[in-house]
Every structure is written in C-alpha cells, then in structure tokens.
Design a protein around this motif. Sequence first.
Motif, PDB file in Angstrom:
ATOM      1  N   LEU A  24       0.836  -1.211   0.000  1.00 31.37           N
ATOM      2  CA  LEU A  24       0.000   0.000   0.000  1.00 31.37           C
ATOM      3  C   LEU A  24       0.867   1.255   0.000  1.00 31.37           C
ATOM      4  CD1 LEU A  24      -3.237   0.595   1.984  1.00 31.37           C
ATOM      5  CD2 LEU A  24      -1.409   2.275   2.166  1.00 31.37           C
ATOM      6  N   LEU A  25       1.934   1.268   0.823  1.00 28.93           N
ATOM      7  CA  LEU A  25       2.804   2.448   0.890  1.00 28.93           C
ATOM      8  C   LEU A  25       3.547   2.675  -0.418  1.00 28.93           C
ATOM      9  CD1 LEU A  25       4.222   2.015   4.502  1.00 28.93           C
ATOM     10  CD2 LEU A  25       2.590   3.748   3.725  1.00 28.93           C
ATOM     11  N   LYS A  26       3.921   1.586  -1.108  1.00 29.82           N
ATOM     12  CA  LYS A  26       4.588   1.750  -2.395  1.00 29.82           C
ATOM     13  C   LYS A  26       3.663   2.362  -3.444  1.00 29.82           C
ATOM     14  CE  LYS A  26       7.965  -1.991  -1.908  1.00 29.82           C
ATOM     15  NZ  LYS A  26       8.393  -3.332  -2.400  1.00 29.82           N
ATOM     16  N   LYS A  27       2.353   2.045  -3.352  1.00 29.19           N
ATOM     17  CA  LYS A  27       1.395   2.566  -4.339  1.00 29.19           C
ATOM     18  C   LYS A  27       0.816   3.927  -3.957  1.00 29.19           C
ATOM     19  CE  LYS A  27      -0.133  -1.945  -6.064  1.00 29.19           C
ATOM     20  NZ  LYS A  27      -1.291  -2.860  -6.228  1.00 29.19           N
ATOM     21  N   LEU A  28       1.154   4.408  -2.744  1.00 31.09           N
ATOM     22  CA  LEU A  28       0.569   5.666  -2.269  1.00 31.09           C
ATOM     23  C   LEU A  28       0.850   6.845  -3.206  1.00 31.09           C
ATOM     24  CD1 LEU A  28      -0.962   7.163  -0.050  1.00 31.09           C
ATOM     25  CD2 LEU A  28       1.233   7.490   1.147  1.00 31.09           C
ATOM     26  N   PRO A  29       2.074   7.010  -3.728  1.00 30.81           N
ATOM     27  CA  PRO A  29       2.301   8.154  -4.645  1.00 30.81           C
ATOM     28  C   PRO A  29       1.372   8.154  -5.855  1.00 30.81           C
ATOM     29  CG  PRO A  29       4.400   7.240  -3.931  1.00 30.81           C
ATOM     30  CD  PRO A  29       3.332   6.306  -3.434  1.00 30.81           C
ATOM     31  N   ILE A  30       1.037   6.964  -6.372  1.00 31.00           N
ATOM     32  CA  ILE A  30       0.119   6.883  -7.512  1.00 31.00           C
ATOM     33  C   ILE A  30      -1.258   7.396  -7.108  1.00 31.00           C
ATOM     34  CG2 ILE A  30      -0.998   5.318  -9.134  1.00 31.00           C
ATOM     35  CD1 ILE A  30       1.418   3.481  -8.888  1.00 31.00           C
ATOM     36  N   ALA A  31      -1.715   6.967  -5.918  1.00 27.35           N
ATOM     37  CA  ALA A  31      -3.035   7.406  -5.445  1.00 27.35           C
ATOM     38  C   ALA A  31      -3.072   8.912  -5.222  1.00 27.35           C
ATOM     39  CB  ALA A  31      -3.378   6.669  -4.154  1.00 27.35           C
ATOM     40  N   LEU A  32      -1.986   9.474  -4.678  1.00 24.38           N
ATOM     41  CA  LEU A  32      -1.950  10.915  -4.416  1.00 24.38           C
ATOM     42  C   LEU A  32      -1.923  11.708  -5.715  1.00 24.38           C
ATOM     43  CD1 LEU A  32       0.510  11.007  -1.379  1.00 24.38           C
ATOM     44  CD2 LEU A  32      -1.992  11.009  -1.375  1.00 24.38           C
ATOM     45  N   CYS A  33      -1.175  11.212  -6.694  1.00 21.70           N
ATOM     46  CA  CYS A  33      -1.171  11.883  -8.002  1.00 21.70           C
ATOM     47  C   CYS A  33      -2.560  11.894  -8.624  1.00 21.70           C
ATOM     48  CB  CYS A  33      -0.178  11.199  -8.942  1.00 21.70           C
ATOM     49  SG  CYS A  33       1.554  11.507  -8.527  1.00 21.70           S
ATOM     50  N   ALA A  34      -3.287  10.795  -8.524  1.00 20.58           N
ATOM     51  CA  ALA A  34      -4.655  10.737  -9.053  1.00 20.58           C
ATOM     52  C   ALA A  34      -5.565  11.707  -8.315  1.00 20.58           C
ATOM     53  CB  ALA A  34      -5.186   9.303  -8.934  1.00 20.58           C
ATOM     54  N   THR A  35      -5.363  11.803  -6.982  1.00 26.33           N
ATOM     55  CA  THR A  35      -6.169  12.736  -6.190  1.00 26.33           C
ATOM     56  C   THR A  35      -5.940  14.172  -6.625  1.00 26.33           C
ATOM     57  OG1 THR A  35      -6.211  11.282  -4.265  1.00 26.33           O
ATOM     58  CG2 THR A  35      -6.546  13.636  -3.867  1.00 26.33           C
ATOM     59  N   LEU A  36      -4.686  14.555  -6.769  1.00 26.19           N
ATOM     60  CA  LEU A  36      -4.372  15.927  -7.152  1.00 26.19           C
ATOM     61  C   LEU A  36      -4.889  16.223  -8.565  1.00 26.19           C
ATOM     62  CD1 LEU A  36      -0.746  16.241  -5.737  1.00 26.19           C
ATOM     63  CD2 LEU A  36      -2.886  17.050  -4.726  1.00 26.19           C
ATOM     64  N   LEU A  37      -4.720  15.298  -9.483  1.00 26.61           N
ATOM     65  CA  LEU A  37      -5.162  15.506 -10.857  1.00 26.61           C
ATOM     66  C   LEU A  37      -6.683  15.671 -10.915  1.00 26.61           C
ATOM     67  CD1 LEU A  37      -4.599  15.629 -13.903  1.00 26.61           C
ATOM     68  CD2 LEU A  37      -4.766  13.122 -13.937  1.00 26.61           C
ATOM     69  N   ASN A  38      -7.415  14.752 -10.262  1.00 26.00           N
ATOM     70  CA  ASN A  38      -8.881  14.776 -10.337  1.00 26.00           C
ATOM     71  C   ASN A  38      -9.468  15.964  -9.571  1.00 26.00           C
ATOM     72  OD1 ASN A  38      -9.354  12.543 -12.007  1.00 26.00           O
ATOM     73  ND2 ASN A  38      -9.025  11.140 -10.292  1.00 26.00           N
ATOM     74  N   SER A  39      -8.836  16.335  -8.463  1.00 25.51           N
ATOM     75  CA  SER A  39      -9.344  17.512  -7.733  1.00 25.51           C
ATOM     76  C   SER A  39      -9.147  18.783  -8.567  1.00 25.51           C
ATOM     77  CB  SER A  39      -8.641  17.641  -6.379  1.00 25.51           C
ATOM     78  OG  SER A  39      -7.240  17.804  -6.546  1.00 25.51           O
ATOM     79  N   SER A  40      -8.037  18.854  -9.306  1.00 25.22           N
ATOM     80  CA  SER A  40      -7.811  20.004 -10.188  1.00 25.22           C
ATOM     81  C   SER A  40      -8.836  20.020 -11.316  1.00 25.22           C
ATOM     82  CB  SER A  40      -6.394  19.961 -10.768  1.00 25.22           C
ATOM     83  OG  SER A  40      -5.425  20.014  -9.734  1.00 25.22           O
ATOM     84  N   VAL A  41      -9.133  18.867 -11.900  1.00 23.45           N
ATOM     85  CA  VAL A  41     -10.150  18.780 -12.957  1.00 23.45           C
ATOM     86  C   VAL A  41     -11.514  19.213 -12.432  1.00 23.45           C
ATOM     87  CG1 VAL A  41     -11.418  17.186 -14.440  1.00 23.45           C
ATOM     88  CG2 VAL A  41      -8.938  17.024 -14.275  1.00 23.45           C
ATOM     89  N   MET A  42     -11.859  18.737 -11.214  1.00 20.82           N
ATOM     90  CA  MET A  42     -13.159  19.093 -10.635  1.00 20.82           C
ATOM     91  C   MET A  42     -13.254  20.604 -10.398  1.00 20.82           C
ATOM     92  SD  MET A  42     -14.926  17.600  -7.184  1.00 20.82           S
ATOM     93  CE  MET A  42     -16.253  18.480  -6.373  1.00 20.82           C
ATOM     94  N   ALA A  43     -12.141  21.174  -9.872  1.00 22.82           N
ATOM     95  CA  ALA A  43     -12.153  22.619  -9.626  1.00 22.82           C
ATOM     96  C   ALA A  43     -12.308  23.396 -10.926  1.00 22.82           C
ATOM     97  CB  ALA A  43     -10.868  23.034  -8.914  1.00 22.82           C
ATOM     98  N   ALA A  44     -11.657  22.929 -11.986  1.00 22.91           N
ATOM     99  CA  ALA A  44     -11.738  23.619 -13.272  1.00 22.91           C
ATOM    100  C   ALA A  44     -13.141  23.551 -13.847  1.00 22.91           C
ATOM    101  CB  ALA A  44     -10.727  23.012 -14.243  1.00 22.91           C
TER     102      ALA A  44
END
Length: 463
Positions: A24-44
């Motif tokens: 889970l910790l190894k995959k955490l950066p992937i999950a965080l990148c998806a969070t930041l990308l999708n939150s930016s899309v939602m805000a836009a």
Amino acid sequence: MAFGNHTLSREGAVSYDRERLGVLLKKLPIALCATLLNSSVMAAVLWPVAPKAQLLAWVVLQYLLSAGRLAVASLRFGNAAPSIRSAKAFAFFGSLLSGSLWGIGVAYFPPNLPQYELFAAFLVAGMCAGNITTSSSYFPSAIAFIVTAGIPLAVRFFATGGAPQLAMSALTIVFCGFLSVIAYAANRQFRQSHDLRSALVTRNSELSEANKSLEDEIASHARTETALRHAQKMEAIGQVGSSLAHDFNNILMVVGTMTDVLNREDLAATAKQKALSTIRESVKQGKAITHQLLSFARQQPLYPETVDLQELIARIEPVLIATLGPAIRLETSCAKDLWPAFIDPDQFERALINLAVNARDAMPAGGAMRIGATNAALSEGAVGDKQDDAVAVVVSDNGAGMTPEILSKAVQPFFTTKPSGQGTGLGLSQVYGMVTQSGGKVEITSEAGSGTLVRMILPRARS
C-alpha cells in the motif's frame, strides 16, 4: 489473526501485515497523483458555477493532505521497517480523510443541474474504483475511502427528493457496495498469494535443511565406511603379518637346524646332501610364498603371451587329475570358437592347480570339478567390442562351499579355514592377483553345502 477460513500464527500475521502495508505504501504516490489531478479537474469544471473561495480552499486542502501523507510516508516509513500499528493507523486515517474531502466536495459544490451531478458521480466513482487498485492490499483503508467518498453523494441525491435523484442515490449505494465486494475479493486474493509465497519459502527452507541433513549423513556414512575399510585393512595386515611370521619362522628354524647339522665335523656325505636338500626346499617354499604374495599385491612380474586355453587346459589336465585324486572326477569343456587369451601361462596353470587343491579339500568324500571356457566381455553387454572382448574360464565344484562371511575374506592372503599345516591361505589370493594384474576380473559365488564357482574373465589376445 483470523481471515476467511484461515487462521494465521502470530509470526504469520506479522509477516502478512508487513507485506500488505508495504504494498500500500509503495502505491501511495500513484493514489496521491490521481487525487491531485482529479481535484484540479473538478475545480476547473465547477469554477464557473461553484463558490470560488470554498472551492479553492477545498483544492488547497486536497494538496496539503496529499503532501502531508507523502511526507509522512517518506520520513516515517521510507527508510526502515514500519511499526505495524502506526502503519495501519496511517493507511486507515489517510484514506478516511481523503475520502471525506472527496465526499464533502462532490456533495457540496456541484449545482442542482443534471450534467454537474452526473460529472460529480462519475468523478467519485472513478476515484473509488482507482482506490481499489492502490489500497485493496489493506481492506480497511479501501473501505474507509469508498464509504466516506461515496455515501455523502448518495445522501445528497436522496435529500434532493426527485425520482432521478433517488435512483442515482440507490445506484451510488449499490456501486459502493459492489466496489466493497471487489476490494474484499482482491484482499483475499492477496492473502492467498501471500500464503503461497510463505509456504514456498517454508518448503524451500525445509528442503534446504533436509538436503543439509542428507549431506551430513552421507559424509558421516563416508567417514564410517572409510574407518571400516581401514579397520579391515589393518585386520588383513595383521593376519598377513602373523601368517608370514609363522611361515618364515618355520623356514628359518629348518634352515637354522640344518646349518647346525652341516657344522658337525663327523657328518656323513649322505647326511650332508640331505641337509642341503632340506635347506633348498625351505628356500623354495619361502620363494613360493613371496611370489604368491606379490601376485595378490599385483607386483609379481607377469610374462603374458597369446595362449590357446583349450590346449593349455588339455596339457595340464593330467596334473589336475593327480592333484584331485581318484575320488574326484574332472570334467572340461571349451567352446569351439574360443578366442585366445593374453595371459602368463605359467601363472594361469598355477591358478588352476590352486583351485584344484581347494576343490579337493572341499570334497573329502569325492565329487566333481568342472572347467569350462567361453567367449565373454570384460564389461557386461559388450560382447563383440574388440576393445572389450574377453574369455571366461569357469571352475566349479560341488563341495562344502562357503558361508557369506568366509566368502567375503576368501581372497585375503593367508586366510584359510583348513587345519594348521594343511594350507597356506594363498591359493585364491594368487588366482585373484594373477587375473586382476592381467587386466581381467574374478567373480566368486558360493553357498554352504552347494559348492563354489570361480569365474575368471581374462582379456582376449589381439591378433
């Protein structure tokens, strides 16, 4: 720790927790990148229709939470094996906070317009589905995100009250439930994979230990076998030394006595000749013992030549008949196309005489001795290979035979079961030495009460 139908030991549970939290910790950066990308899309997408200050604050919180989770993961768990309890807490509460932010965002910011509500539904569905990929190794973390991100949207749809919204609410709940089942199945599959790997490691360790134990046993067996061979060798040396001392002491006693007789001034000429003859016979006896010992040790010089065995056996037959005596009949048979052998004829004749003496002593009440010669091979199954062609001479009797214990010592020099003075114990040792020194093999089979068979495999003469 129990899971499904399996129960892990304490050590197994710790290993399982470490592995799934590590994934889970190894995959955490992937999950965080998806969070930041999708939150930016939602805000836009929602920027024209949503409260800008609150939406900006929500995006900032997403970035801060993601950066904080990444920093804690790197500093707290990046360079050392993490504490199981702290890693579990970090994974669970991180997913809980992230899911809650998403739940608040999709429940609060989209206006009551179908296109924005559908956008929010698809966006959170994608985040929940992606969360299974990154968090399914630790089931509580996956459930924490799915519930906190999906249920607020379902509550918003339900609170709106319209028929389409109620349907969307039900579909959202069903979708979250379906994702939860998928997360559970993925977690179970991860557990089974871990069990298989652990079983494989354990089995490899057991096999390694068994292999080491087997190697130790083989080494111990080899040491024991070496010690046994050494003990047998020392026993044989002791027997040889004792018999040699006894035989040569008798010879020296005879020579010494006859020397004293020769020193007498009044000794008659006939007595002097008799004493000298006795000394010569004693020297011959010592020489014969030495030759037989050298033959056994394969140090006796041989003078091999091409020998017609059928002719040699026929020539020595009268000597063998005289050696066996009238109570024992001699039977000989040789193959018509018998190959010539490459051996020392004198030593081979001596070997036949030694076997005749043994046969005579084994059949005091009479019997039969048989000599047969056929073509053979030095190696089994190699007849016809000129490099391996041989001639087999088989000598058998129907005498007393030998027990397995006696048979195992039969070719040792000076080993004999005959009474003292009736045998030197060098007969079979001479046969063995002559044949092996010639490049052949000796095979002896015997059974108490059923006679003895000696098979001499001799090399074929090359034309």
